[in-house]
Design an enzyme around this catalytic site. Structure first.
Site, PDB file in Angstrom:
ATOM      1  N   GLN B 157     -20.220  10.100  42.079  1.00 35.58           N
ATOM      2  CA  GLN B 157     -19.433   9.067  41.418  1.00 35.58           C
ATOM      3  C   GLN B 157     -19.495   9.240  39.901  1.00 35.58           C
ATOM      4  O   GLN B 157     -20.305   9.999  39.382  1.00 35.58           O
ATOM      5  CB  GLN B 157     -19.979   7.690  41.794  1.00 35.58           C
ATOM      6  CG  GLN B 157     -21.466   7.512  41.474  1.00 35.58           C
ATOM      7  CD  GLN B 157     -22.112   6.399  42.276  1.00 35.58           C
ATOM      8  OE1 GLN B 157     -21.459   5.431  42.634  1.00 35.58           O
ATOM      9  NE2 GLN B 157     -23.400   6.546  42.548  1.00 35.58           N
ATOM     10  N   TYR B 187     -28.655 -11.695  40.365  1.00 34.41           N
ATOM     11  CA  TYR B 187     -28.442 -10.882  41.560  1.00 34.41           C
ATOM     12  C   TYR B 187     -29.756 -10.325  42.100  1.00 34.41           C
ATOM     13  O   TYR B 187     -30.094 -10.484  43.280  1.00 34.41           O
ATOM     14  CB  TYR B 187     -27.468  -9.748  41.232  1.00 34.41           C
ATOM     15  CG  TYR B 187     -27.203  -8.825  42.396  1.00 34.41           C
ATOM     16  CD1 TYR B 187     -26.412  -9.249  43.457  1.00 34.41           C
ATOM     17  CD2 TYR B 187     -27.739  -7.550  42.442  1.00 34.41           C
ATOM     18  CE1 TYR B 187     -26.168  -8.413  44.542  1.00 34.41           C
ATOM     19  CE2 TYR B 187     -27.502  -6.712  43.518  1.00 34.41           C
ATOM     20  CZ  TYR B 187     -26.713  -7.142  44.563  1.00 34.41           C
ATOM     21  OH  TYR B 187     -26.481  -6.317  45.632  1.00 34.41           O
ATOM     22  N   GLU B 232     -31.884   5.845  48.014  1.00 37.33           N
ATOM     23  CA  GLU B 232     -30.738   5.835  47.091  1.00 37.33           C
ATOM     24  C   GLU B 232     -30.145   7.240  47.097  1.00 37.33           C
ATOM     25  O   GLU B 232     -30.870   8.233  46.949  1.00 37.33           O
ATOM     26  CB  GLU B 232     -31.231   5.448  45.693  1.00 37.33           C
ATOM     27  CG  GLU B 232     -30.308   5.800  44.532  1.00 37.33           C
ATOM     28  CD  GLU B 232     -28.980   5.056  44.576  1.00 37.33           C
ATOM     29  OE1 GLU B 232     -28.992   3.818  44.698  1.00 37.33           O
ATOM     30  OE2 GLU B 232     -27.917   5.736  44.496  1.00 37.33           O
ATOM     31  N   ASP B 263     -29.262  10.077  51.993  1.00 34.91           N
ATOM     32  CA  ASP B 263     -28.370   9.170  52.700  1.00 34.91           C
ATOM     33  C   ASP B 263     -29.163   8.168  53.529  1.00 34.91           C
ATOM     34  O   ASP B 263     -30.043   8.537  54.313  1.00 34.91           O
ATOM     35  CB  ASP B 263     -27.456   9.975  53.611  1.00 34.91           C
ATOM     36  CG  ASP B 263     -26.557   9.054  54.406  1.00 34.91           C
ATOM     37  OD1 ASP B 263     -25.764   8.339  53.778  1.00 34.91           O
ATOM     38  OD2 ASP B 263     -26.692   9.009  55.641  1.00 34.91           O
ATOM     39  N   ALA B 264     -28.819   6.909  53.359  1.00 35.88           N
ATOM     40  CA  ALA B 264     -29.604   5.861  53.999  1.00 35.88           C
ATOM     41  C   ALA B 264     -29.410   5.825  55.509  1.00 35.88           C
ATOM     42  O   ALA B 264     -30.340   5.491  56.250  1.00 35.88           O
ATOM     43  CB  ALA B 264     -29.247   4.503  53.390  1.00 35.88           C
ATOM     44  N   ASP B 282     -28.640  -3.331  49.091  1.00 37.99           N
ATOM     45  CA  ASP B 282     -28.075  -3.572  47.764  1.00 37.99           C
ATOM     46  C   ASP B 282     -26.849  -2.675  47.656  1.00 37.99           C
ATOM     47  O   ASP B 282     -26.904  -1.579  47.104  1.00 37.99           O
ATOM     48  CB  ASP B 282     -29.147  -3.197  46.725  1.00 37.99           C
ATOM     49  CG  ASP B 282     -28.694  -3.457  45.316  1.00 37.99           C
ATOM     50  OD1 ASP B 282     -27.620  -4.049  45.131  1.00 37.99           O
ATOM     51  OD2 ASP B 282     -29.416  -3.051  44.385  1.00 37.99           O
ATOM     52  N   TYR B 351     -19.566 -10.762  38.084  1.00 38.27           N
ATOM     53  CA  TYR B 351     -18.993 -10.349  39.367  1.00 38.27           C
ATOM     54  C   TYR B 351     -17.710 -11.138  39.643  1.00 38.27           C
ATOM     55  O   TYR B 351     -17.547 -12.249  39.146  1.00 38.27           O
ATOM     56  CB  TYR B 351     -20.003 -10.573  40.496  1.00 38.27           C
ATOM     57  CG  TYR B 351     -21.131  -9.569  40.540  1.00 38.27           C
ATOM     58  CD1 TYR B 351     -21.128  -8.423  39.740  1.00 38.27           C
ATOM     59  CD2 TYR B 351     -22.210  -9.751  41.387  1.00 38.27           C
ATOM     60  CE1 TYR B 351     -22.167  -7.503  39.798  1.00 38.27           C
ATOM     61  CE2 TYR B 351     -23.257  -8.836  41.442  1.00 38.27           C
ATOM     62  CZ  TYR B 351     -23.233  -7.715  40.642  1.00 38.27           C
ATOM     63  OH  TYR B 351     -24.268  -6.820  40.703  1.00 38.27           O
TER      64      TYR B 351
END
Lengths: 415, 415
Positions: B157, B187, B232, B263-264, B282, B351
Site C-alpha cells: 500500500q 480508538y 501485521e 498474513d493473519a 484492528d 473517522y
C-alpha cells in the site's frame, strides 16, 4: 439548530461578512492584532472576533441597559501577527478567510472546492459543488450539494437551504451548518429530553432560539407540558423551516407553543421570576471571545426565570475542540446554579469533530439528578411516536451522555 | 489504526489506485455495472468493489486453499448506471473518483482542493494543501497539511505521514486516514480495553493488524497479560510508526510482544485451538462488498483460536453510515459466538461521521457481560499511567459505549 438568537451574538456572521450589520450590535472592523482577553464589562459588551491576520472586528451590544445606541467607533489595536495567546481551537474564523485568494473562493455559504474547477457565479449550482463547514481550524467538513433550495439575507443573517447528496436538506446560517435532516434527531432529541426527562412533570418550558421548530417537536412529546414559549429573533428562519423542513416545523403546530419573535434577552428580562420548569438554549457557538455567553449576567437571568429545582440545558460545544470554553461556562454556571451542574455530549456527524455538548444545570430547590432520568421517556404515554418516532434518544443514551473521557475531566477541572 | 492486515483486504487501496497490485489478490478492473451481491464462495473469494459509474474491480484472493495463484481474468458485467441496489452508504468509492477530472485532482493521498489553486507536482506541499478523507459518499473531511513527512509505496500500500495543522501527525494508508495524534487515544483505548476489561486476568492476547503499535501500548497496561501476539502484514507501517509515532510504537517495546510480520489468516490457521483469551482485530472497513470480513470462515477461525469464554473485539464501522453492514456482521457473529454478541461505539473525530463501532463477542464458556466490566481499569495497579496516561477510556465510557440510539436498534434488527 445552533444559532439565530440575538443573545447569542451570531458571531460567525460577523466573520463571514466583511461589514456586518446587526440591529443590536455595532461592529467595527479594524486592521489590528487579535485582542483576545479584553472586551467585557458587565453592561457594556465589547468583543473582538477572530479574523484574518491583521484584522479584527469590534462588536458592541447596543441594547444593554445604560448604553443603548451608543456606538463604539473605530478602535485601533496593535498591528502584527495575531493569535499568540489564543487557544488554537478558537481560530475557527481563520479557516474561513486567511487570505484574499481564499476569501475569493470561500463564499460565506456555498463553497466550490476540492476539485479545482472554476465556479459559475449564478445560483445554478454545478453538480460538483460542495458546501464547506468552516468551523474547525485546519480542517473542514464538506457536503456535496445537489441543489440550492433557498438563499436570502434576513434582517440578521444569510439563510441558506440546500439539498445535499447524502444528508438530506441542510440549513446554513451565515455559512455555518445548523442542521441536516439526517442527523438533526441527535441534537434536537438530546437537547430537549436531557432536561425534560430529568424532572417530574415539566409544565412550563422556554426555548431560546430554535426557530426551526425541532426542539418544539421534541418538547411536545411530553404530555405534562402546558406551555412552550419560544423566543426566536429571526422570522425568516421560522418561515424557511416551515417551507423546507416540515418534519421540524411541525413543532410549531402544537397549540401549547407560543411564539415570540424578538430578542431573547429582552424577553427573559420581562419574564416573571420562577416561571419555567425548564429552559432550553438552542444557541450558536460561544467560541473565541463570545464571552457574553459565558458571562454571569446572561445565566443569572436564566436562573431567575426558573423555578426552584428548575433546569437549564445549554448547547456547549465540542469536548474535542473547546474544553477551555466548556471550563469557562461550567465555572460560571457553578456560581449561579446551586442545584447541580453537569456536562453531557452526544454524536452529531455534521457538527465539528462529530460531537456536541450540553451544560445541564438546576437551580436550588428539589434536587435534580441529571444522570438518572426520573421522568423516563419510555414511560410517557405516546411519547415515543408523538408526531414522529424517536430516533436517537432513550434512557440509555441519556445516561451514557454524561460519561466523560479522562482528558475532558483533566482539561475541564471544575467538572 | 484501521487497516494494514491482509485478511482485511485493504479494499480502499483497490479503489484509490486504478490498477491495484497486491501479492495476495488479483484485481481485475472492468467497465461494468456494480455487481453488489455476487462474489463469495467459501474458499474462493471474489469481490467487486464500488467504483466510478460504469467501472468495477474484481478481486480474487490468491492465497486461499485450493486456488492459489489462479487468476480470475476479465469478467464483463452489464454496462449502465450503477448503484441501483447498493445501499447509499456503500458508495464511498464514488466520492473518490467519479470522473476523470476529479480523478486527476484527487490523488489517492494528498488532495489539494477547496481553493481552486493549481498544485505543484513536487512533494513540497503548498501551505494551503489539504488532505481529504474520501470515506463518505457526498461528503469529505479535510485536514490542513503543514508538511508531508513520509510518502512511499510498501509492498502492499501507499504509506503517507503528514503533519497536520491541528490534529498532530496523521497516518494515511492508500488515501484513507488511519489515525491522527489528536484522537487516536479514543480508538486505541476503546478497542483494547472494551474486551480486556470484560474478562478477568487476560493472559494471551492476539492483535490482527495494528502495526502502528497503539493497541499494543494499551494492552500492555494490563499486568495480567503474559503474551501479546501481533500479526501485521506490512513492515513499513511498523517502521514508519517507530519513526514518526513514538507514542504509539512504544507498544512494541514491551517484552511480552511477539511480532509476526505476515498474513493473519495464515497465522490464525496455525494457532493452537483455544490459545487466546482475547483477540483484537484492528482492521480496515468492511464496506460494500468486502464481505469476506463478514463471512463465517473468518470469524470461525477467530472463534477457534479463543478459549471458552474468550473475547473478540472487531472494528465495525459507523452506526450513522453502515447499519446494514453492522447487521451482516452481527448476524454472522451470532451464529458463531454462542457466549454473547454486542455492538459498542465511540467518538473519533477524524473517522467518517465522527464515530467508530466495535463488535464484541464471546465464545461459549464462562459468561461475559461486556456492558459491565468485571476487570475495571481503575483497579489495575499502574494501568492508568503505564507508558502514557489514559486519555479516553474509563469504566464509565466503557458502559456508555453500549448505549445505542433507537434508530440503530431499528436498522440492526438482530441487536
Amino acid at each position: 439548530m445552533r444559532a439565530s438568537c440575538s443573545t447569542i451574538f451570531f458571531l460567525p456572521s460577523f466573520v463571514s461578512t466583511p461589514k456586518p450589520q446587526h440591529p443590536l450590535f455595532t461592529v467595527i472592523c479594524v486592521k489590528s492584532n487579535i485582542d483576545y482577553h479584553t472586551h467585557t464589562h458587565t453592561h457594556t459588551f465589547f468583543t473582538t472576533y477572530l479574523i484574518p491576520t491583521g484584522w479584527s472586528w469590534r462588536i458592541k451590544r447596543k441594547y444593554m441597559e445604560g448604553d443603548a445606541g451608543r456606538d463604539l467607533g473605530c478602535q485601533k489595536t496593535m498591528d502584527g501577527k495575531a493569535n499568540e495567546d489564543i487557544p488554537s481551537c478558537c481560530l475557527k474564523a481563520r479557516a474561513f478567510a486567511p487570505d484574499p485568494e481564499l476569501q475569493a473562493n470561500c463564499h460565506a455559504t456555498v463553497v466550490s472546492g476540492w476539485f479545482s474547477e472554476s465556479r459559475s457565479s449564478s445560483d445554478d449550482v454545478a453538480k460538483r459543488m460542495y458546501f464547506n463547514n468552516p468551523m474547525w481550524p485546519g480542517e473542514a467538513h464538506s457536503l456535496a450539494v445537489e441543489k440550492i433550495l433557498f438563499k436570502e439575507k434576513s434582517e440578521y443573517q444569510e439563510v441558506l437551504v440546500f439539498e445535499s447528496t447524502t444528508y438530506g436538506k441542510v440549513l446554513v446560517l451565515d455559512g455555518i451548518l445548523q442542521l441536516s435532516e439526517k442527523d438533526e434527531c441527535a441534537y434536537q432529541e438530546m437537547i430537549a429530553h436531557l432536561p425534560l426527562c430529568s424532572i417530574k412533570s415539566p409544565k412550563n418550558v422556554l426555548v431560546v432560539g430554535g426557530g426551526d421548530g425541532g426542539v418544539l417537536r421534541e418538547i411536545s412529546r411530553h404530555s405534562s407540558v402546558e406551555l412552550i414559549d419560544i423566543c426566536e429573533i429571526d422570522k425568516m428562519v421560522i418561515d424557511v423551516s416551515k417551507k423546507f423542513f416540515p418534519e421540524l416545523a411541525v413543532g410549531f403546530e402544537d397549540s401549547r407553543v407560543h411564539l415570540h419573535v424578538g430578542d431573547a434577552v429582552e424577553f427573559i428580562r420581562n419574564v416573571p421570576e420562577g416561571k419555567y420548569d425548564a429552559i432550553i438554549v438552542d444557541s450558536s457557538d460561544p467560541v473565541g471571545p463570545a464571552q457574553e455567553l459565558v458571562e454571569q449576567p446572561f445565566f443569572e437571568m436564566l436562573a431567575r426565570a426558573l423555578r426552584p429545582g428548575g433546569v437549564l440545558c445549554n448547547m456547549a460545544e465540542s469536548m474535542w475542540l473547546h474544553t477551555h470554553l466548556i471550563q469557562d461556562m461550567i465555572s460560571v454556571c457553578q456560581k449561579i446554579f446551586k442545584g447541580s451542574v453537569h456536562y453531557a455530549w452526544t454524536s452529531v456527524p455534521t457538527y465539528p469533530s462529530g460531537v456536541i455538548g450540553f451544560i445541564l444545570c438546576s437551580t436550588e430547590g428539589p434536587p435534580v439528578d441529571f444522570r438518572n432520568p426520573v421522568n423516563p421517556i419510555e414511560k410517557l404515554e405516546g411519547a415515543l411516536d408523538h408526531q414522529r418516532e424517536l430516533k436517537f434518544y432513550n434512557s440509555q443514551m441519556h445516561k451514557a451522555a454524561f460519561a466523560l473521557p479522562p482528558f475532558v475531566r483533566k482539561e475541564v477541572k471544575c467538572l
